[in-house]
Design a protein around this motif. Structure first.
Motif, PDB file in Angstrom:
ATOM      1  N   LEU A 252       0.808  -1.218   0.000  1.00 31.86           N
ATOM      2  CA  LEU A 252       0.000   0.000   0.000  1.00 31.86           C
ATOM      3  C   LEU A 252       0.843   1.271   0.000  1.00 31.86           C
ATOM      4  O   LEU A 252       1.995   1.259   0.434  1.00 31.86           O
ATOM      5  CB  LEU A 252      -0.877   0.038   1.257  1.00 31.86           C
ATOM      6  CG  LEU A 252      -1.809  -1.142   1.516  1.00 31.86           C
ATOM      7  CD1 LEU A 252      -2.468  -0.987   2.888  1.00 31.86           C
ATOM      8  CD2 LEU A 252      -2.871  -1.255   0.431  1.00 31.86           C
ATOM      9  N   LEU A 253       0.210   2.349  -0.446  1.00 29.44           N
ATOM     10  CA  LEU A 253       0.748   3.681  -0.199  1.00 29.44           C
ATOM     11  C   LEU A 253      -0.032   4.243   0.982  1.00 29.44           C
ATOM     12  O   LEU A 253      -1.266   4.230   0.961  1.00 29.44           O
ATOM     13  CB  LEU A 253       0.559   4.574  -1.424  1.00 29.44           C
ATOM     14  CG  LEU A 253       1.081   6.017  -1.332  1.00 29.44           C
ATOM     15  CD1 LEU A 253       1.335   6.567  -2.746  1.00 29.44           C
ATOM     16  CD2 LEU A 253       0.150   6.978  -0.610  1.00 29.44           C
ATOM     17  N   THR A 254       0.670   4.703   2.010  1.00 30.99           N
ATOM     18  CA  THR A 254      -0.029   5.291   3.149  1.00 30.99           C
ATOM     19  C   THR A 254       0.519   6.680   3.419  1.00 30.99           C
ATOM     20  O   THR A 254       1.735   6.884   3.510  1.00 30.99           O
ATOM     21  CB  THR A 254       0.133   4.437   4.419  1.00 30.99           C
ATOM     22  OG1 THR A 254       1.523   4.207   4.657  1.00 30.99           O
ATOM     23  CG2 THR A 254      -0.587   3.108   4.276  1.00 30.99           C
ATOM     24  N   VAL A 255      -0.392   7.631   3.517  1.00 26.25           N
ATOM     25  CA  VAL A 255       0.018   9.008   3.829  1.00 26.25           C
ATOM     26  C   VAL A 255      -0.919   9.549   4.901  1.00 26.25           C
ATOM     27  O   VAL A 255      -2.138   9.505   4.757  1.00 26.25           O
ATOM     28  CB  VAL A 255       0.062   9.905   2.566  1.00 26.25           C
ATOM     29  CG1 VAL A 255      -1.220   9.848   1.753  1.00 26.25           C
ATOM     30  CG2 VAL A 255       0.411  11.342   2.927  1.00 26.25           C
ATOM     31  N   GLY A 256      -0.324  10.006   5.976  1.00 19.99           N
ATOM     32  CA  GLY A 256      -1.121  10.519   7.087  1.00 19.99           C
ATOM     33  C   GLY A 256      -1.242  12.022   6.997  1.00 19.99           C
ATOM     34  O   GLY A 256      -0.235  12.724   6.875  1.00 19.99           O
ATOM     35  N   GLU A 257      -2.469  12.517   7.049  1.00 20.36           N
ATOM     36  CA  GLU A 257      -2.635  13.962   7.139  1.00 20.36           C
ATOM     37  C   GLU A 257      -2.371  14.308   8.599  1.00 20.36           C
ATOM     38  O   GLU A 257      -3.094  13.875   9.485  1.00 20.36           O
ATOM     39  CB  GLU A 257      -4.047  14.386   6.732  1.00 20.36           C
ATOM     40  CG  GLU A 257      -4.151  15.887   6.563  1.00 20.36           C
ATOM     41  CD  GLU A 257      -5.526  16.428   6.848  1.00 20.36           C
ATOM     42  OE1 GLU A 257      -5.835  17.523   6.372  1.00 20.36           O
ATOM     43  OE2 GLU A 257      -6.306  15.773   7.559  1.00 20.36           O
ATOM     44  N   ALA A 258      -1.307  15.068   8.830  1.00 22.80           N
ATOM     45  CA  ALA A 258      -0.817  15.199  10.200  1.00 22.80           C
ATOM     46  C   ALA A 258      -0.794  16.654  10.658  1.00 22.80           C
ATOM     47  O   ALA A 258       0.263  17.275  10.776  1.00 22.80           O
ATOM     48  CB  ALA A 258       0.557  14.562  10.315  1.00 22.80           C
ATOM     49  N   VAL A 280       3.844  11.633   5.648  1.00 18.47           N
ATOM     50  CA  VAL A 280       2.770  12.468   6.189  1.00 18.47           C
ATOM     51  C   VAL A 280       2.670  13.772   5.411  1.00 18.47           C
ATOM     52  O   VAL A 280       3.640  14.208   4.785  1.00 18.47           O
ATOM     53  CB  VAL A 280       2.973  12.822   7.688  1.00 18.47           C
ATOM     54  CG1 VAL A 280       2.816  11.596   8.558  1.00 18.47           C
ATOM     55  CG2 VAL A 280       4.306  13.508   7.936  1.00 18.47           C
ATOM     56  N   PHE A 281       1.496  14.386   5.469  1.00 13.75           N
ATOM     57  CA  PHE A 281       1.341  15.767   4.998  1.00 13.75           C
ATOM     58  C   PHE A 281       1.577  16.677   6.191  1.00 13.75           C
ATOM     59  O   PHE A 281       0.905  16.527   7.214  1.00 13.75           O
ATOM     60  CB  PHE A 281      -0.083  16.034   4.502  1.00 13.75           C
ATOM     61  CG  PHE A 281      -0.447  15.318   3.237  1.00 13.75           C
ATOM     62  CD1 PHE A 281       0.351  15.402   2.107  1.00 13.75           C
ATOM     63  CD2 PHE A 281      -1.616  14.582   3.166  1.00 13.75           C
ATOM     64  CE1 PHE A 281      -0.008  14.756   0.931  1.00 13.75           C
ATOM     65  CE2 PHE A 281      -1.987  13.932   1.992  1.00 13.75           C
ATOM     66  CZ  PHE A 281      -1.177  14.020   0.876  1.00 13.75           C
ATOM     67  N   ALA A 324      13.184   9.426   7.103  1.00  9.85           N
ATOM     68  CA  ALA A 324      11.745   9.304   6.817  1.00  9.85           C
ATOM     69  C   ALA A 324      11.506   9.851   5.417  1.00  9.85           C
ATOM     70  O   ALA A 324      12.389  10.489   4.840  1.00  9.85           O
ATOM     71  CB  ALA A 324      10.942  10.097   7.836  1.00  9.85           C
ATOM     72  N   TRP A 325      10.324   9.610   4.879  1.00 11.82           N
ATOM     73  CA  TRP A 325      10.023  10.041   3.508  1.00 11.82           C
ATOM     74  C   TRP A 325       9.076  11.233   3.524  1.00 11.82           C
ATOM     75  O   TRP A 325       8.126  11.269   4.301  1.00 11.82           O
ATOM     76  CB  TRP A 325       9.420   8.877   2.719  1.00 11.82           C
ATOM     77  CG  TRP A 325       9.347   9.157   1.246  1.00 11.82           C
ATOM     78  CD1 TRP A 325       8.230   9.435   0.538  1.00 11.82           C
ATOM     79  CD2 TRP A 325      10.446   9.193   0.328  1.00 11.82           C
ATOM     80  NE1 TRP A 325       8.569   9.645  -0.780  1.00 11.82           N
ATOM     81  CE2 TRP A 325       9.922   9.504  -0.933  1.00 11.82           C
ATOM     82  CE3 TRP A 325      11.829   8.987   0.446  1.00 11.82           C
ATOM     83  CZ2 TRP A 325      10.715   9.621  -2.072  1.00 11.82           C
ATOM     84  CZ3 TRP A 325      12.617   9.105  -0.683  1.00 11.82           C
ATOM     85  CH2 TRP A 325      12.057   9.416  -1.931  1.00 11.82           C
ATOM     86  N   ASN A 326       9.336  12.211   2.631  1.00 15.48           N
ATOM     87  CA  ASN A 326       8.527  13.427   2.553  1.00 15.48           C
ATOM     88  C   ASN A 326       7.365  13.294   1.577  1.00 15.48           C
ATOM     89  O   ASN A 326       7.461  12.550   0.598  1.00 15.48           O
ATOM     90  CB  ASN A 326       9.399  14.566   2.031  1.00 15.48           C
ATOM     91  CG  ASN A 326       9.719  15.607   3.083  1.00 15.48           C
ATOM     92  OD1 ASN A 326       8.818  16.117   3.735  1.00 15.48           O
ATOM     93  ND2 ASN A 326      10.992  15.909   3.239  1.00 15.48           N
ATOM     94  N   SER A 327       6.317  14.051   1.799  1.00 16.16           N
ATOM     95  CA  SER A 327       5.315  14.276   0.755  1.00 16.16           C
ATOM     96  C   SER A 327       5.497  15.717   0.288  1.00 16.16           C
ATOM     97  O   SER A 327       5.994  16.555   1.042  1.00 16.16           O
ATOM     98  CB  SER A 327       3.902  14.085   1.309  1.00 16.16           C
ATOM     99  OG  SER A 327       3.587  15.150   2.179  1.00 16.16           O
ATOM    100  N   LEU A 328       5.117  15.984  -0.954  1.00 11.58           N
ATOM    101  CA  LEU A 328       5.282  17.324  -1.516  1.00 11.58           C
ATOM    102  C   LEU A 328       3.938  17.809  -2.059  1.00 11.58           C
ATOM    103  O   LEU A 328       3.350  17.135  -2.904  1.00 11.58           O
ATOM    104  CB  LEU A 328       6.286  17.290  -2.674  1.00 11.58           C
ATOM    105  CG  LEU A 328       7.675  16.697  -2.381  1.00 11.58           C
ATOM    106  CD1 LEU A 328       8.439  16.491  -3.694  1.00 11.58           C
ATOM    107  CD2 LEU A 328       8.459  17.610  -1.450  1.00 11.58           C
TER     108      LEU A 328
END
Ligand code: TEU
Length: 559
Positions: A252-258, A280-281, A324-328
């Motif tokens: 899965l791709l998981t991204v947390g709105e944080a 995370v965002f 850790a990995w960034n979201s942009l």
């Protein structure tokens, strides 16, 4: 440290706000069949993943972020068969689908809450957060994110329930293991259907400070709940449990709105060992920058300055490197339009500045997100009265600050809406120059932006110099050059107030990026230096260049 290769690090995500994307049945509301019909457009753009804002059954107090049944599709959007067909057709085109997971709260019309409010000894009572009154009033001074108290008195039992958002969005009690079981079961059900990941709504808020203390009063009325609900005592424990029980069993791709996340916290949420989420965002460069001319709360009529944005994004790049990995992202359904907020939406600069912003973000390290219409350079709209507003956040803020407390002048509040209101992102997708921008044959639920006759997908597809084709190229470059995905980030030209420049480096390969954030020419020798040493241009929003300067809103990328 050598970065571990992962498909979700190499992907570009496209966010769809289904309500405003494409209406197939003329009821004025976008739907799943509308999305399916537009898949060829997304395939042409080249995106790898679609993140769908919520499509579950909902009374729509907050446009689907208030869910009354997690295993049913909202009637306005279609049926489960429509969903299955959309998923299958997306997969057939090599596009994955990530679902919005809204589990900090449910709708008050969810069966769990309908039960919970019935009596103090109902088996579902502890699914939510109930407190006795304090001195006959709310249990503390917290303000809901949508104005007013975060507590609602429920007549049946004389107790208050917590709602960090609208009173139709009661917060779930994650301390209750039964709640976690229910949520994980539901997630598993969607994973078995074949979806490809989750964007987790305000997941940083699921664990509350058990003391429920009053918050600092910032607007003279209520207290800030942020410090007591964001990154709470058990949040990492719950996410690790979710990871063990569900996420780790699928690809899965998981991204947390944080909301409220710091770089230190992000290193836990998105840790490279993979025990919680992929990324995370963060909110520092969006809700976090009121900029000049701040009015009240999040409301402002100002623009954030480039050096402020640069300090934030560069700090995130550095702090997460190897850890850790960034979201942009610039845009999403909660933000004004990027070209209006950070760029320049005047006709002479709109296209250039939209391309510049895209370059500046897409060449950074992290997974880029594009919000529907961003690839057309869609702009903010204009609000002439409260009648134009659909968003509960805007309507409640207006009522609280203008009508009830008379703290802000109505005209100024509308100017704030023009600047940062969420409805700016929610006007219908502009497909063509026909009535209602080709979004619907009926009456759209929210008015279209009148500039659709010039700014639309059909026009963009017919113009080789459009913002659309520029995004298409940026996406293709990311797929082609590992340095764009995995290269280490290094800031350059930090003494410039106007040029945002940086390098990326991987295995001795160097990528150089320079973006002029202003409408004036600006000195820049970085690019010429690279060119003189044999570097070649990968992409630019200008065809002709000048030596020693960047032209207004010029962006250049050299490999
Ligand atoms: O947003 C959470 C959030 O904290 C903010 O983005 C907020 O909506 C706004 O920007 C405050 O000014 C998420 C969703 O993205 C949003 O659409 C929902 O309204 C909210 O949660 C509640 O589910």
């Amino acid at each position: 440290m050598k970065e571990k290769k992962m498909w979700w690090k190499e992907a570009v995500i496209y966010q769809i706000y289904p309500r405003s994307f494409s209406d197939s049945d003329g009821d004025g509301i976008g739907d799943l069949n509308g999305i399916t019909s537009r898949l060829p457009y997304l395939e042409k753009l080249g995106v790898d993943v679609i993140w769908l804002s919520p499509v579950y059954q909902s009374p729509n107090d907050d446009n689907g972020y208030d869910i009354s049944d997690y295993r049913a599709i909202m009637k306005d959007f279609g049926t489960m068969e429509d969903f299955d067909r959309m998923l299958a057709e997306a997969h057939a085109r090599g596009i994955r689908i990530v679902m919005d997971l809204v589990v900090n709260h449910t709708s008050d019309e969810h069966a769990w809450f309908v039960e919970s409010r019935k009596s103090k000894d109902n088996p579902f009572r502890d699914y939510y957060i109930w407190k006795e009154p304090r001195d006959g009033k709310e249990p503390n001074n917290w303000q809901s994110c949508f104005s007013g108290s975060a507590w609602q008195l429920d007549e049946a039992t004389g107790m208050y329930y917590l709602h960090c958002f609208s009173k139709k969005q009661p917060d779930l009690n994650w301390e209750n293991p039964k709640v976690r079981d229910e949520v994980f079961d539901m997630m598993d059900w969607w994973c078995r259907k074949g979806i490809d990941g989750f964007r987790m709504d305000v997941i940083s808020m699921i664990s509350k400070d058990p003391a429920y203390p009053d918050g600092p009063v910032t607007d003279g009325i209520y207290g800030d709940l942020g410090p007591y609900v964001c990154n709470g005592p058990h949040v990492h424990e719950y996410l690790q449990e979710m990871n063990r029980r569900v996420l780790s069993r699928y690809d899965l791709l998981t991204v947390g709105e944080a909301a409220g996340v710091t770089t230190d916290e992000a290193r836990k949420y998105a840790n490279a060992e993979g025990t919680e989420l992929n990324m995370v965002f963060q909110f520092e460069h969006t809700d976090g920058v009121a900029g000049e001319d701040h009015v009240i709360g999040k409301w402002t009529v100002g623009k954030p300055s480039m050096p402020v944005i640069r300090e934030i994004l560069n700090r995130w790049e550095d702090a997460l490197e190897g850890k850790a990995w960034n979201s942009l992202y610039w845009d999403n359904h909660d933000q004004p339009r990027a070209v209006s907020r950070y760029g320049n939406d005047a006709p002479e600069w709109r296209v250039l500045s939209a391309k510049m912003l895209a370059t500046c973000l897409h060449m950074m390290k992290g997974t880029p997100y594009i919000y529907q219409g961003e690839e057309l350079g869609m702009t903010n709209t204009h609000f002439t009265s409260l009648e134009d507003c659909r968003d509960i956040e805007e309507i409640n803020a207006y009522n609280q600050y203008v009508v009830e407390h008379k703290m802000v002048d109505g005209a100024l509040m509308l100017k704030c809406f023009d600047t940062v209101a969420r409805d700016n992102a929610r006007t219908p997708m502009q497909w063509d120059a026909s009535p209602n921008a080709g979004f619907t044959t009926g009456t759209p639920w929210i008015p279209v932006n009148p500039n659709y006759t010039q700014i639309n997908a059909e026009a963009a597809l017919a113009d080789p110099d459009s913002v659309f084709y520029y995004y298409q190229k940026l996406i293709a470059l990311r797929h082609e050059y590992p340095v764009i995905v995995y290269g280490v980030f290094k800031a350059r030209m930090m003494d410039s107030e106007a040029v945002y420049a940086y390098e990326r480096e991987l295995d001795g390969q160097l990528l150089t990026v320079a973006c002029n954030w202003t409408d004036q020419p600006q000195p820049c020798t970085l690019i010429d230096e690279r060119l003189s040493k044999g570097g070649r241009e990968l992409i630019s929003n200008y065809k002709e260049h000048e030596t020693g300067i960047l032209q207004p809103y010029e962006a250049r990328v050299i490999l």
